[in-house]
Design a protein around this motif. Structure first.
Motif, PDB file in Angstrom:
ATOM      1  N   ARG A 153       5.899  -5.113  13.917  1.00  0.00           N
ATOM      2  CA  ARG A 153       7.268  -5.534  14.231  1.00  0.00           C
ATOM      3  C   ARG A 153       7.911  -6.235  13.033  1.00  0.00           C
ATOM      4  N   LEU A 154       7.111  -7.023  12.325  1.00  0.00           N
ATOM      5  CA  LEU A 154       7.629  -7.704  11.142  1.00  0.00           C
ATOM      6  C   LEU A 154       8.071  -6.701  10.087  1.00  0.00           C
ATOM      7  N   GLN A 155       7.321  -5.630   9.906  1.00  0.00           N
ATOM      8  CA  GLN A 155       7.687  -4.610   8.917  1.00  0.00           C
ATOM      9  C   GLN A 155       8.956  -3.859   9.337  1.00  0.00           C
ATOM     10  N   VAL A 156       9.121  -3.666  10.655  1.00  0.00           N
ATOM     11  CA  VAL A 156      10.352  -3.059  11.158  1.00  0.00           C
ATOM     12  C   VAL A 156      11.540  -3.970  10.855  1.00  0.00           C
ATOM     13  N   GLU A 157      11.375  -5.271  11.115  1.00  0.00           N
ATOM     14  CA  GLU A 157      12.456  -6.228  10.857  1.00  0.00           C
ATOM     15  C   GLU A 157      12.800  -6.299   9.380  1.00  0.00           C
ATOM     16  N   GLY A 159      12.810  -3.820   7.480  1.00  0.00           N
ATOM     17  CA  GLY A 159      13.402  -2.547   7.097  1.00  0.00           C
ATOM     18  C   GLY A 159      12.484  -1.656   6.292  1.00  0.00           C
ATOM     19  N   LEU A 160      11.152  -1.897   6.385  1.00  0.00           N
ATOM     20  CA  LEU A 160      10.189  -1.128   5.594  1.00  0.00           C
ATOM     21  C   LEU A 160       9.657   0.088   6.340  1.00  0.00           C
ATOM     22  N   ILE A 161       9.635   0.040   7.661  1.00  0.00           N
ATOM     23  CA  ILE A 161       9.197   1.171   8.465  1.00  0.00           C
ATOM     24  C   ILE A 161      10.141   1.325   9.657  1.00  0.00           C
ATOM     25  N   ALA A 162      10.119   2.510  10.237  1.00  0.00           N
ATOM     26  CA  ALA A 162      10.953   2.779  11.414  1.00  0.00           C
ATOM     27  C   ALA A 162      10.047   3.160  12.577  1.00  0.00           C
TER      28      ALA A 162
END
Length: 215
Positions: A153-157, A159-162
């Motif tokens: 979730r942190l990586q989604v926030e 903007g690194l992964i979708a």
């Protein structure tokens, strides 16, 4: 000439009493050995107390039931995993480094001989003792899943992964990393993989995962 001899004096008062935290650790370690060697049903509380160097009264004061003791054995293992993973350092790592580090730590935990033995125990005895399945699910599966899901979730926030569903993706990621070798080990068809194989699998899983969701 008479030599003066120093007489060793014993400290006055009662012997030092071990704190409850240290006592718990000794009991959990002894219980871990008993569960591995004898299973859940046959594990002897009296033997666990003896191996830990405590009375059964003390053991039951700290762990009222065998189920509490089993839950603590599992929790202790997961706590070591969380400590080794170092969540603050994981959060600060870049995407690939963090993913490989997380998968490597998860593989070392779930593909170890100790974990495979515990899982065999849970599978074999959970019909008679459903509480051990509940303990394993809550203490092991949910806790490790929460840490990995939060990282995704942190990586989604960032903007690194979708990912549309980080929870679902986390389950798929964990399965990709460990399901096949763990299943083979539980069924005694293959030995648990060595550290080199776990590391190679972590890198491959990271590649496949990032190719599917990296922006």
């Amino acid at each position: 000439m008479v030599q003066n001899q120093q007489i060793e004096r014993r400290p006055r008062g009662r012997p030092q009493i071990r704190c409850d935290d240290d006592t718990r650790s000794l009991i959990v370690e002894a219980a871990d050995t008993q569960f591995h060697e004898n299973g859940y049903a046959a594990a002897s509380i009296a033997t666990i107390a003896q191996e830990a160097g405590v009375s059964t009264k003390t053991l039951y004061r700290l762990f009222p039931t065998k189920a509490d003791l089993f839950a603590s054995v599992v929790s202790e293992r997961i706590s070591r995993f969380l400590l080794a993973l170092d969540p603050p350092m994981l959060a600060a790592a870049d995407l690939r480094e963090g993913l490989e580090r997380m998968l490597m730590a998860y593989g070392m935990l779930t593909l170890s001989e100790d974990t495979v033995t515990i899982m065999r125990l849970v599978i074999a005895e959970s019909d008679r003792f459903p509480e051990i399945a509940t303990s394993f699910y809550e203490q092991a599966i949910l806790r490790t899943n929460a840490l990995m899901e939060n990282w995704l979730r942190l990586q989604v926030e960032r903007g690194l992964i979708a990912l549309d569903d980080p929870h679902l993706a986390c389950g798929m990621l964990r399965g990709m990393m460990t399901m096949e070798p763990q299943r083979a080990a539980i069924l005694r068809q293959e030995p648990p993989p060595k550290i080199e194989a776990i590391q190679a699998r972590a890198k491959m899983c990271a590649d496949l995962f990032l190719k599917g969701c990296a922006l």
